[in-house]
Design an enzyme around this catalytic site. Structure first.
Site, PDB file in Angstrom:
ATOM      1  N   GLY A  55      38.960  50.594  32.985  1.00 37.27           N
ATOM      2  CA  GLY A  55      39.917  49.989  32.067  1.00 37.27           C
ATOM      3  C   GLY A  55      41.014  51.009  31.784  1.00 37.27           C
ATOM      4  N   ALA A  56      42.264  50.541  31.811  1.00 40.21           N
ATOM      5  CA  ALA A  56      43.401  51.472  31.783  1.00 40.21           C
ATOM      6  C   ALA A  56      43.362  52.458  30.609  1.00 40.21           C
ATOM      7  CB  ALA A  56      44.698  50.672  31.760  1.00 40.21           C
ATOM      8  N   ARG A  97      41.805  57.106  40.715  1.00 42.19           N
ATOM      9  CA  ARG A  97      42.137  55.680  40.810  1.00 42.19           C
ATOM     10  C   ARG A  97      43.660  55.547  40.732  1.00 42.19           C
ATOM     11  NH1 ARG A  97      38.747  51.493  37.516  1.00 42.19           N
ATOM     12  NH2 ARG A  97      39.524  50.227  39.243  1.00 42.19           N
ATOM     13  N   GLN A 210      33.498  42.271  35.718  1.00 44.38           N
ATOM     14  CA  GLN A 210      33.780  42.830  34.385  1.00 44.38           C
ATOM     15  C   GLN A 210      33.820  41.735  33.317  1.00 44.38           C
ATOM     16  OE1 GLN A 210      35.443  43.632  37.158  1.00 44.38           O
ATOM     17  NE2 GLN A 210      36.290  45.683  37.115  1.00 44.38           N
ATOM     18  N   ASP A 251      47.167  46.957  33.774  1.00 45.11           N
ATOM     19  CA  ASP A 251      46.826  48.315  34.212  1.00 45.11           C
ATOM     20  C   ASP A 251      48.064  49.147  34.502  1.00 45.11           C
ATOM     21  OD1 ASP A 251      43.686  48.298  34.634  1.00 45.11           O
ATOM     22  OD2 ASP A 251      44.499  46.353  35.118  1.00 45.11           O
ATOM     23  N   LYS A 262      43.814  43.015  36.940  1.00 40.96           N
ATOM     24  CA  LYS A 262      42.688  42.769  37.832  1.00 40.96           C
ATOM     25  C   LYS A 262      42.969  41.627  38.808  1.00 40.96           C
ATOM     26  CE  LYS A 262      39.729  44.759  38.021  1.00 40.96           C
ATOM     27  NZ  LYS A 262      39.688  45.884  38.989  1.00 40.96           N
TER      28      LYS A 262
HETATM   29  O1  MRU Z   1      38.944  48.023  37.621  1.00 40.55           O
HETATM   30  P1  MRU Z   1      38.919  48.111  36.114  1.00 40.55           P
HETATM   31  O2  MRU Z   1      37.702  47.537  35.497  1.00 40.55           O
HETATM   32  O3  MRU Z   1      39.236  49.496  35.622  1.00 40.55           O
HETATM   33  O4  MRU Z   1      40.097  47.166  35.718  1.00 40.55           O
HETATM   34  C1  MRU Z   1      40.864  47.326  34.631  1.00 40.55           C
HETATM   35  C2  MRU Z   1      40.706  46.235  33.708  1.00 40.55           C
HETATM   36  O5  MRU Z   1      39.887  46.331  32.833  1.00 40.55           O
HETATM   37  C3  MRU Z   1      41.454  45.007  33.823  1.00 40.55           C
HETATM   38  O6  MRU Z   1      42.369  44.901  34.810  1.00 40.55           O
HETATM   39  C4  MRU Z   1      41.943  44.629  32.450  1.00 40.55           C
HETATM   40  O7  MRU Z   1      42.229  43.303  32.423  1.00 40.55           O
HETATM   41  C5  MRU Z   1      43.155  45.402  32.040  1.00 40.55           C
HETATM   42  S1  MRU Z   1      43.112  45.899  30.413  1.00 40.55           S
HETATM   43  C6  MRU Z   1      42.852  47.597  30.614  1.00 40.55           C
END
Ligand code: MRU
Length: 376
Positions: A55-56, A97, A210, A251, A262
């Site tokens: 998560g960002a 990432r 998720q 993100d 996502k």
């Molecule tokens: O791959 P992740 O689980 O790190 O993805 C990020 C997210 O949680 C989602 O894209 C979310 O909707 C964004 S909010 C941080």
């Protein structure tokens, strides 16, 4: 937020040992609640890459703490050796990432602060303070996003004469994706706490699920009514009047309003537009990339291991087990994010308020960033 009635953040320093970072290891949720200790930058980098934390906002906070751990363990015999290690090893964190911009934002913020200070002990002290500040700021910005987003839900509830507001979300833009509160989830929690009837459609969010694993668990812990649906159900729900609004996280967002989130978010935005349903994106300012104009062409999209697509894991006889879904030799591709263009987004919900997903809208809320754009 609360887990079985006890307040947790997603990341913190161990109370009795301020040189250890503790995280909730999200790989095991919702089946097991495991706290992991991190004491080296390699451990922090692995935790980000392998998604113990994700998560960002949380990735940014983990990078902030990772820089503190790095400073603690860097050679202290000379300023040159200390800074050399910091620069070299911070690249390990940045490389974990590629899509969530919060990662490089936090690392760069730490590097800038540390470089501007004289004396190794003072540099370490600064890294400690800033790591905590980045985490506190993330939580506070999400809390404010909740307050700004609440009005949107209140209005729909008012229009529906107090009937249930049905909200669809994708992935986990909840507190587990940040330090606390969450981005898109913060207004939902607040609305629920204020007695507004809300119900959340939770997209399962293949391949890492998720939604099914994390969003469902979070909402359940908070007592918010929800239903998990398969990723492809959203269009059907919208066509049949079962969704009042869509709200997702982000993100990385261009300052022109394009948003990486996502994988699958774009398709929900298209379906929302076709059905005249508002599509909001909630994000703190740390998720804007002030150097990026065209989201579709410029946002780096992470491609992860194909085995995340080919296998699925879940609970079997009390053990978390992985099973193969596809023919063993199937080729698979695993694009982790997609970009929703600004034209499909009704508005952004930020810590400073609500704005249109456009350069004008974003810069009206963040006028101090105009100089960055000019400097490009
Ligand atoms: O791959 P992740 O689980 O790190 O993805 C990020 C997210 O949680 C989602 O894209 C979310 O909707 C964004 S909010 C941080």
């Amino acid at each position: 937020m609360n887990v079985n009635g006890r307040h947790y953040r997603t990341i913190w320093l161990k109370e009795e040992d301020q040189k250890t970072v503790q995280i909730i290891d999200q790989r095991y949720l919702p089946h097991k609640f495991i706290i992991e200790d991190l004491t080296t930058v390699d451990e922090v980098a692995r935790a980000i890459k392998e998604m113990h934390v994700r998560g960002a906002g949380l990735i940014g906070a983990a990078a902030g703490y990772g820089m503190y751990i790095l400073a603690l363990n860097a050679p202290q015999d000379s300023d040159k050796a200390f800074m050399g290690t910091l620069l070299e090893d911070s690249a390990k964190l940045k490389a974990t990432r590629p899509t969530a911009v919060n990662l490089e934002w936090a690392v760069n913020r730490q590097l800038e602060a540390i470089s501007s200070i004289k004396g190794i002990q003072r540099k370490i002290e600064s890294a400690y303070q800033l790591a905590r500040e980045i985490a506190d700021e993330d939580a506070e910005y999400c809390r404010r996003i909740g307050e700004h987003g609440l009005g949107i839900i209140e209005e729909i509830s008012h229009d529906k004469k107090g009937g249930v507001v049905n909200i669809l979300t994708h992935c986990n833009p909840g507190w587990l994706a940040f330090v606390d509160y969450g981005s898109a989830a913060a207004p939902l929690y607040l609305a629920h706490d204020r007695g507004i009837k809300v119900h959340v459609w939770v997209d399962e969010t293949r391949p890492r699920n998720q939604g099914a694993r994390l969003m469902a668990w979070e909402l359940g812990q908070h007592g918010v009514p929800y239903t998990v649906v398969v990723d492809n159900a959203g269009g059907h729900l919208m066509q049949h009047g079962m969704v009042d609004m869509v709200v997702t996280g982000a993100d990385r967002a261009s300052y022109t309003g394009d948003v990486a989130n996502k994988i699958g978010t774009y398709l929900k935005a298209l379906a929302a537009q076709d059905n005249g349903i508002p599509f909001y994106v909630a994000l703190p300012s740390s998720t804007f990339d002030w150097y990026l104009r065209d989201g579709i062409r410029e946002i780096p999209i992470e491609q992860r291991d194909e085995n995340e697509v080919k296998y699925i894991s879940g609970l079997c006889d009390s053990e978390i087990t992985k099973v193969l879904l596809t023919p063993e030799n199937s080729p698979a591709e695993n694009y982790a994010f997609d970009v929703t263009p600004a034209r499909l987004i009704t508005a952004f919900i930020t810590e400073r308020g609500i704005c249109s997903a456009s350069e004008e809208g974003v810069l009206a809320l963040y006028p101090e960033k105009r100089s960055l754009l000019k400097a490009k």
